[in-house]
Design a protein around this motif. Structure first.
Motif, PDB file in Angstrom:
ATOM      1  N   VAL A 139     -25.665 -18.396  -8.173  1.00 23.40           N
ATOM      2  CA  VAL A 139     -24.670 -18.791  -7.667  1.00 23.40           C
ATOM      3  C   VAL A 139     -23.815 -19.253  -8.523  1.00 23.40           C
ATOM      4  O   VAL A 139     -23.515 -19.646  -9.371  1.00 23.40           O
ATOM      5  CB  VAL A 139     -25.124 -20.497  -7.475  1.00 23.40           C
ATOM      6  CG1 VAL A 139     -24.470 -21.244  -5.958  1.00 23.40           C
ATOM      7  CG2 VAL A 139     -27.110 -20.534  -6.748  1.00 23.40           C
ATOM      8  N   SER A 140     -22.427 -18.672  -7.650  1.00 20.17           N
ATOM      9  CA  SER A 140     -21.054 -18.312  -8.616  1.00 20.17           C
ATOM     10  C   SER A 140     -20.186 -19.040  -7.481  1.00 20.17           C
ATOM     11  O   SER A 140     -20.021 -18.899  -6.614  1.00 20.17           O
ATOM     12  CB  SER A 140     -20.859 -17.238  -9.037  1.00 20.17           C
ATOM     13  OG  SER A 140     -20.644 -16.283  -7.627  1.00 20.17           O
ATOM     14  N   LYS A 141     -18.778 -19.151  -8.401  1.00 19.35           N
ATOM     15  CA  LYS A 141     -17.972 -19.425  -7.946  1.00 19.35           C
ATOM     16  C   LYS A 141     -16.900 -18.148  -8.000  1.00 19.35           C
ATOM     17  O   LYS A 141     -16.556 -17.904  -9.068  1.00 19.35           O
ATOM     18  CB  LYS A 141     -17.063 -20.741  -8.342  1.00 19.35           C
ATOM     19  CG  LYS A 141     -17.340 -22.081  -7.307  1.00 19.35           C
ATOM     20  CD  LYS A 141     -16.713 -23.347  -8.154  1.00 19.35           C
ATOM     21  CE  LYS A 141     -17.408 -24.696  -7.025  1.00 19.35           C
ATOM     22  NZ  LYS A 141     -16.511 -25.634  -7.476  1.00 19.35           N
ATOM     23  N   ASP A 142     -16.116 -17.839  -7.408  1.00 16.57           N
ATOM     24  CA  ASP A 142     -14.939 -16.861  -8.006  1.00 16.57           C
ATOM     25  C   ASP A 142     -13.876 -17.237  -8.109  1.00 16.57           C
ATOM     26  O   ASP A 142     -13.391 -18.537  -7.653  1.00 16.57           O
ATOM     27  CB  ASP A 142     -14.486 -15.705  -6.046  1.00 16.57           C
ATOM     28  CG  ASP A 142     -13.864 -17.017  -5.127  1.00 16.57           C
ATOM     29  OD1 ASP A 142     -13.669 -17.816  -5.039  1.00 16.57           O
ATOM     30  OD2 ASP A 142     -14.397 -15.789  -3.037  1.00 16.57           O
ATOM     31  N   ILE A 143     -12.329 -16.502  -7.769  1.00 14.14           N
ATOM     32  CA  ILE A 143     -11.352 -17.274  -8.249  1.00 14.14           C
ATOM     33  C   ILE A 143     -10.243 -17.991  -8.168  1.00 14.14           C
ATOM     34  O   ILE A 143      -9.202 -18.691  -7.617  1.00 14.14           O
ATOM     35  CB  ILE A 143     -10.430 -16.373  -8.840  1.00 14.14           C
ATOM     36  CG1 ILE A 143      -9.988 -15.075  -8.056  1.00 14.14           C
ATOM     37  CG2 ILE A 143     -10.744 -15.328  -9.637  1.00 14.14           C
ATOM     38  CD1 ILE A 143      -9.077 -14.020  -8.175  1.00 14.14           C
ATOM     39  N   PHE A 144     -10.769 -17.980  -5.947  1.00 15.38           N
ATOM     40  CA  PHE A 144     -10.557 -18.716  -4.891  1.00 15.38           C
ATOM     41  C   PHE A 144     -10.805 -20.607  -4.746  1.00 15.38           C
ATOM     42  O   PHE A 144     -10.912 -21.388  -3.484  1.00 15.38           O
ATOM     43  CB  PHE A 144      -9.833 -18.468  -3.960  1.00 15.38           C
ATOM     44  CG  PHE A 144      -9.203 -16.678  -3.684  1.00 15.38           C
ATOM     45  CD1 PHE A 144      -7.820 -17.234  -4.195  1.00 15.38           C
ATOM     46  CD2 PHE A 144      -9.801 -15.950  -3.523  1.00 15.38           C
ATOM     47  CE1 PHE A 144      -7.262 -16.015  -4.310  1.00 15.38           C
ATOM     48  CE2 PHE A 144      -9.140 -14.383  -3.868  1.00 15.38           C
ATOM     49  CZ  PHE A 144      -7.747 -15.093  -4.800  1.00 15.38           C
ATOM     50  N   ASP A 145     -11.788 -20.460  -5.955  1.00 15.29           N
ATOM     51  CA  ASP A 145     -12.550 -21.713  -5.778  1.00 15.29           C
ATOM     52  C   ASP A 145     -14.369 -21.308  -4.509  1.00 15.29           C
ATOM     53  O   ASP A 145     -14.627 -22.295  -4.451  1.00 15.29           O
ATOM     54  CB  ASP A 145     -12.078 -22.582  -5.183  1.00 15.29           C
ATOM     55  CG  ASP A 145     -13.241 -23.869  -6.385  1.00 15.29           C
ATOM     56  OD1 ASP A 145     -13.631 -23.484  -7.415  1.00 15.29           O
ATOM     57  OD2 ASP A 145     -12.946 -25.331  -6.148  1.00 15.29           O
ATOM     58  N   ASN A 146     -14.819 -19.820  -3.666  1.00 12.42           N
ATOM     59  CA  ASN A 146     -14.865 -20.267  -3.391  1.00 12.42           C
ATOM     60  C   ASN A 146     -16.575 -19.450  -3.704  1.00 12.42           C
ATOM     61  O   ASN A 146     -16.937 -18.874  -4.416  1.00 12.42           O
ATOM     62  CB  ASN A 146     -15.350 -18.890  -2.430  1.00 12.42           C
ATOM     63  CG  ASN A 146     -13.656 -18.592  -1.356  1.00 12.42           C
ATOM     64  OD1 ASN A 146     -13.319 -19.667  -0.770  1.00 12.42           O
ATOM     65  ND2 ASN A 146     -13.353 -17.596  -1.200  1.00 12.42           N
ATOM     66  N   LEU A 147     -17.879 -20.348  -2.998  1.00 17.14           N
ATOM     67  CA  LEU A 147     -19.137 -20.603  -3.774  1.00 17.14           C
ATOM     68  C   LEU A 147     -19.759 -18.732  -2.958  1.00 17.14           C
ATOM     69  O   LEU A 147     -20.153 -19.007  -1.595  1.00 17.14           O
ATOM     70  CB  LEU A 147     -19.934 -21.734  -3.194  1.00 17.14           C
ATOM     71  CG  LEU A 147     -20.950 -21.880  -3.960  1.00 17.14           C
ATOM     72  CD1 LEU A 147     -20.518 -22.268  -4.886  1.00 17.14           C
ATOM     73  CD2 LEU A 147     -21.952 -23.165  -2.788  1.00 17.14           C
ATOM     74  N   ARG A 156     -26.264 -11.855   0.497  1.00 24.05           N
ATOM     75  CA  ARG A 156     -24.900 -12.113   0.330  1.00 24.05           C
ATOM     76  C   ARG A 156     -24.704 -13.670   0.906  1.00 24.05           C
ATOM     77  O   ARG A 156     -24.055 -12.944   1.504  1.00 24.05           O
ATOM     78  CB  ARG A 156     -23.880 -11.308  -0.341  1.00 24.05           C
ATOM     79  CG  ARG A 156     -22.833 -12.026  -1.514  1.00 24.05           C
ATOM     80  CD  ARG A 156     -21.678 -10.962  -1.715  1.00 24.05           C
ATOM     81  NE  ARG A 156     -21.024 -10.958  -0.900  1.00 24.05           N
ATOM     82  CZ  ARG A 156     -21.220  -9.033  -0.288  1.00 24.05           C
ATOM     83  NH1 ARG A 156     -22.050  -8.194  -0.735  1.00 24.05           N
ATOM     84  NH2 ARG A 156     -20.483  -8.163   0.911  1.00 24.05           N
ATOM     85  N   THR A 157     -24.305 -14.598   0.524  1.00 26.20           N
ATOM     86  CA  THR A 157     -23.518 -15.311   1.152  1.00 26.20           C
ATOM     87  C   THR A 157     -22.801 -16.155   0.702  1.00 26.20           C
ATOM     88  O   THR A 157     -22.585 -16.234  -0.346  1.00 26.20           O
ATOM     89  CB  THR A 157     -24.254 -17.207   1.224  1.00 26.20           C
ATOM     90  OG1 THR A 157     -25.563 -16.076   2.509  1.00 26.20           O
ATOM     91  CG2 THR A 157     -23.932 -17.778   2.342  1.00 26.20           C
ATOM     92  N   THR A 158     -21.087 -16.324   0.975  1.00 27.33           N
ATOM     93  CA  THR A 158     -20.060 -17.081   0.334  1.00 27.33           C
ATOM     94  C   THR A 158     -20.027 -18.003   1.537  1.00 27.33           C
ATOM     95  O   THR A 158     -20.045 -18.739   2.956  1.00 27.33           O
ATOM     96  CB  THR A 158     -18.557 -15.753   0.944  1.00 27.33           C
ATOM     97  OG1 THR A 158     -18.920 -14.717   0.178  1.00 27.33           O
ATOM     98  CG2 THR A 158     -17.813 -16.342   0.479  1.00 27.33           C
TER      99      THR A 158
END
Length: 270
Positions: A139-147, A156-158
């Motif tokens: 479970v992580s966050k990308d550079i746009f703060d999406n989970l 994969r779920t966003t």
């Protein structure tokens, strides 16, 4: 505190009923204990839950502060702590699970059947959930703060927000759900399969739950703070707290299922 839950006589409910109530109660309590740092004090008072199918579940503390969860079907589970502060969950069928934290603060979950799971964070602060069978979820966050939730099986779920601050939940199998608010602050839940539900309040502050299949439920609060509900098919339900502090749930057709937990929590604050 006593909670009476009137379970629907509908087929979908009755075929689940053997030990469903007590299993659900046990799972919820154990999750609460874990999420509160393995603290057994999340249960302040003894709790009794009963339904109209004759299943009674009790939650209490023994003289050592351990949680005892049992029902009148002979099922019993004990949640306790050992001398190291680890959580021990055992039942009268010989099953035993231990939940502990290692020196790095990682959560370790193991049982007496050889299963083991670890919940940890990597150097990027991503959550890693892995077991000894080779399964792994991140479970992580990308550079746009999406989970981002992904596993080593290709799923994969966003979870993200669009420019209007609407919540977007999508996966790599083509499923997509949007949770948004309209200009009147009503909640809109829709997916790419054509389902749509709206949760709103009318001028009397009653809760209105409707979907695009013609179902509509209204939930109102009386002068005592109790909740009464009715739908457009003539079904009625209520969740109330009596003078003895008992929470009584009467929802034979399950019309309150989407908001039941929220309403119970509100009554618990009274």
């Amino acid at each position: 505190m006593t909670v009476k839950a009137a379970i629907s006589s509908d087929k979908n409910y009755s075929k689940q009923l053997t030990d469903t109530l007590s299993n659900h109660i046990r799972e919820q309590i154990i999750k609460s204990v874990i999420s509160n740092g393995l603290d057994l004090n999340v249960i302040k008072n003894d709790l009794t839950i009963s339904d109209n199918k004759g299943i009674h579940t009790t939650v209490s503390k023994d003289i050592f502060g351990n949680l005892e969860i049992g029902d009148n079907k002979g099922n019993r589970k004990t949640v306790s702590k050992d001398i190291f502060g680890n959580l021990e969950i055992s039942d009268n069928k010989g099953n035993r699970t231990t939940i502990s934290k290692d020196i790095f603060g990682n959560l370790e979950i193991s049982d007496n059947k050889g299963n083991r799971k670890t919940v940890s964070k990597d150097i990027f602060d991503n959550l890693e959930i892995s077991d000894n069978k080779g399964n792994r979820t991140t479970v992580s966050k990308d550079i746009f703060d999406n989970l981002e939730i992904s596993d080593n099986k290709g799923n994969r779920t966003t979870v993200s927000k669009d420019i209007f601050d609407n919540l977007e939940i999508s996966d790599n199998k083509g499923n997509r759900t949007t949770v948004s608010k309209d200009i009147f602050d009503n909640l809109e839940i829709s997916d790419n399969k054509g389902n749509r539900t709206t949760v709103s309040k009318d001028i009397f502050d009653n809760l209105e739950i409707s979907d695009n299949k013609g179902n509509r439920t209204t939930v109102s609060k009386d002068i005592f703070g109790n909740y009464n509900a009715s739908d457009n098919k003539g079904n009625r339900a209520s969740i109330e707290k009596d003078i003895f502090g008992q929470i009584i749930i009467d929802d034979p057709k399950g019309i309150l299922k989407t908001v039941k937990s929220q309403l119970i929590q509100e009554l618990m604050k009274k």
